[in-house]
Design an enzyme around this catalytic site. Structure first.
Site, mmCIF file in Angstrom:
data_model
loop_
_atom_site.group_PDB
_atom_site.id
_atom_site.type_symbol
_atom_site.label_atom_id
_atom_site.label_comp_id
_atom_site.label_asym_id
_atom_site.label_seq_id
_atom_site.Cartn_x
_atom_site.Cartn_y
_atom_site.Cartn_z
ATOM 1 C CE LYS A 193 -3.535 -2.170 2.558
ATOM 2 N NZ LYS A 193 -5.099 -1.489 2.224
ATOM 3 N NE ARG B 138 -10.752 -9.706 -3.040
ATOM 4 C CZ ARG B 138 -11.054 -8.757 -3.742
ATOM 5 N NH1 ARG B 138 -11.583 -9.036 -5.346
ATOM 6 N NH2 ARG B 138 -10.814 -7.276 -3.761
#
Length: 511
Positions: A277, A351
């Site tokens: 990130k 996920r």
């Protein structure tokens, strides 16, 4: 023993008393409704309202310069609707705590009990919302060497004189339990990640479950996860020195009606992994387990309220880190149950862990329906902003129940579409599924998760926007917000088994 530098978990909330008469020594607030004619209309404090120019606007607080035996504050609650009452409660408790700090700084001994006088004809809904605002609006999580500022400890609510106290007492007790769920979810999200690793989160869940009858906790370690084939959790957690944990909470009341599976993303810190990130977005990644925190807090409240529904909760907890052992783009991972996934972005880790937990929970426990909660995609922040959660569902009835539960508890949800035209993008050429295909990010993530729900009624709650805040609004304060915890409790409170309604593959209009 040395005092922990961290605030206690769970946070201590205001105690709430309901009474018919005021206590002489405790400062008093009069709640004032907004009126088209005048805020003083129908209020016993009409002269004071006139003098201070109070309008009753939601969240407006006037301090009375010389209260004498009357109220010290006039607090606006608007028309008495839930949103206005929550705003009034939050503004009131912030004014109270500012007053207590000023009293201490002046050398006085600040009172720890404050009172609030409800307007005539106040409804249970007004009290519920006002207390939610008051209980959560003063929430504070600060790690500091300075002494904690004084805060009110008890809120005494004065009912209209012609009303029985017991119904208000029951409303107050339930409101406090739901607020405690939001506060606990905030505590878990706000705890810094140098403390909060998967083991810590699992330990807190075990401790909290041990206090309540009918609620049990089981923690699965990395050895068990490897034996059972939880490839998604092991891949995401493989780059960290803190191994993953699967937290299982089981609430089993006698005579239960229905069985609901709740699954919450528990990424205790998210660097993004190899797909790292940007630095400016990373500090708040301590809150990337906000979905798991909401699930843990909700199940605790469900047990405390002794709701008559069987609930199983799973929180796959892992830290997504960067190291020589981190998983890579291009890897193929085998999930619990055998489905394989091609990894295309290691920052789409949520996920991956949810897929394992969904497949396991459905096969192991055979629930009636499934709800997962996660800070899953930045796309939802773009779509819905920072105050509304994204709701995806395979079943219309379940979607409506979630949305209605949120409306009753002050958490807004907007239903999003599961567009079948994008489903093919989730398929991979070298594995069963592709983790993060191009296209609309929130929809693609939901379609990926749907592959692990075995056709059961299922709702996916993406809280990437409302799980965090950078400023006060209504009962929300900066940091983790606890969003979704109250919705889950309310959903279970009114639960009845879902019979498969029309499958809503392309549904998704309406808030």
């Amino acid at each position: 023993m040395a005092r922990s530098p961290l605030p206690p978990v769970p946070t201590r909330l205001l105690e709430v008393e309901v009474a018919g008469t005021a206590r002489r020594a405790a400062p008093l607030a009069a709640l004032v409704r907004q009126s088209d004619e005048h805020a003083a209309n129908g209020s016993p404090h009409g002269e004071l309202i006139e003098r201070l120019g109070a309008t009753g606007k939601a969240g407006e607080v006037h301090t009375v310069p010389d209260p004498g035996s009357g109220p010290r504050w006039l607090v606006g609650i608007g028309a008495g609707d839930p949103a206005s009452s929550r705003a009034g409660g939050a503004a009131f408790i912030r004014a109270v705590n500012a007053h207590l700090a000023a009293e201490r700084d002046a050398g006085a001994r600040p009172p720890r009990t404050v009172q609030a006088e409800l307007p005539a004809e106040s409804s249970a809904g007004e009290l519920d919302a006002f207390l939610t605002g008051a209980l959560l609006g003063g929430y504070r999580y600060v790690v500091s060497g300075e002494p904690d500022p004084p805060q009110a400890r008890t809120l005494r609510v004065l009912t209209p004189h012609d009303r029985a106290i017991q119904p208000y007492t029951e409303v107050a007790a339930r409101a406090r339990e739901l607020a405690a769920a939001s506060a606990l979810a905030r505590d878990l999200a706000n705890t810094p990640s140098n403390v909060k690793n998967p083991g810590w989160l699992a330990g807190v869940a075990e401790r909290l479950a041990g206090d309540l009858p009918g609620l049990t906790a089981t923690v699965r370690d990395e050895g068990w996860l490897a034996e059972q084939g939880f490839g998604g959790m092991l891949a995401v957690g493989g780059g960290s020195a803190s191994p993953p944990r699967l937290i299982e909470l089981a609430y089993r009341p006698r005579g239960a009606t229905g069985h609901l599976l709740l699954v919450g993303k528990g990424i205790t810190f998210d660097t993004g992994g190899i797909s790292i990130k940007p630095a400016e977005g990373m500090p708040m990644m301590r809150t990337d387990m906000a979905g798991g925190g909401a699930v843990i807090a909700a199940v605790r409240a469900i047990a405390a309220l002794r709701l008559g529904v069987r609930v199983t909760a799973l929180v796959p907890a892992a830290e997504n880190h960067v190291s020589g052992a981190a998983y890579r783009p291009g890897d193929v991972v085998r999930h619990y149950g055998g489905t394989t996934t091609e990894v295309t972005n290691t920052d789409a880790e949520g996920r991956m862990v949810l897929a394992d937990a969904l497949a396991y929970g459905i096969k192991r426990y055979a629930p009636d329906a499934v709800v997962d909660v996660a800070t899953l995609t930045g796309a939802m922040k773009v779509s819905l902003g920072l105050r509304t959660g994204g709701l995806f569902a395979s079943d219309d009835t379940l979607a409506e129940r979630v949305r209605d539960a949120g409306e009753r508890t002050g958490e807004a949800w907007w239903r999003m579409p599961l567009v079948e035209d994008y489903a093919e993008a989730v398929r991979s050429e070298i594995a069963d599924l592709r983790q993060a295909p191009s296209g609309p990010g929130g929809i693609a993530a939901a379609l990926f998760l749907r592959e692990f729900t075995a056709g059961l009624p299922w709702a996916h709650l993406d809280i990437a926007g409302p799980a965090r805040a950078d400023r006060n609004y209504s009962e929300v304060v900066p940091g983790g917000t606890g969003f979704a915890a109250r919705t889950l409790v309310e959903l279970v409170s009114g639960w009845a088994p879902v019979t498969n309604s029309r499958k809503a593959a392309t549904a998704g209009v309406g808030s």
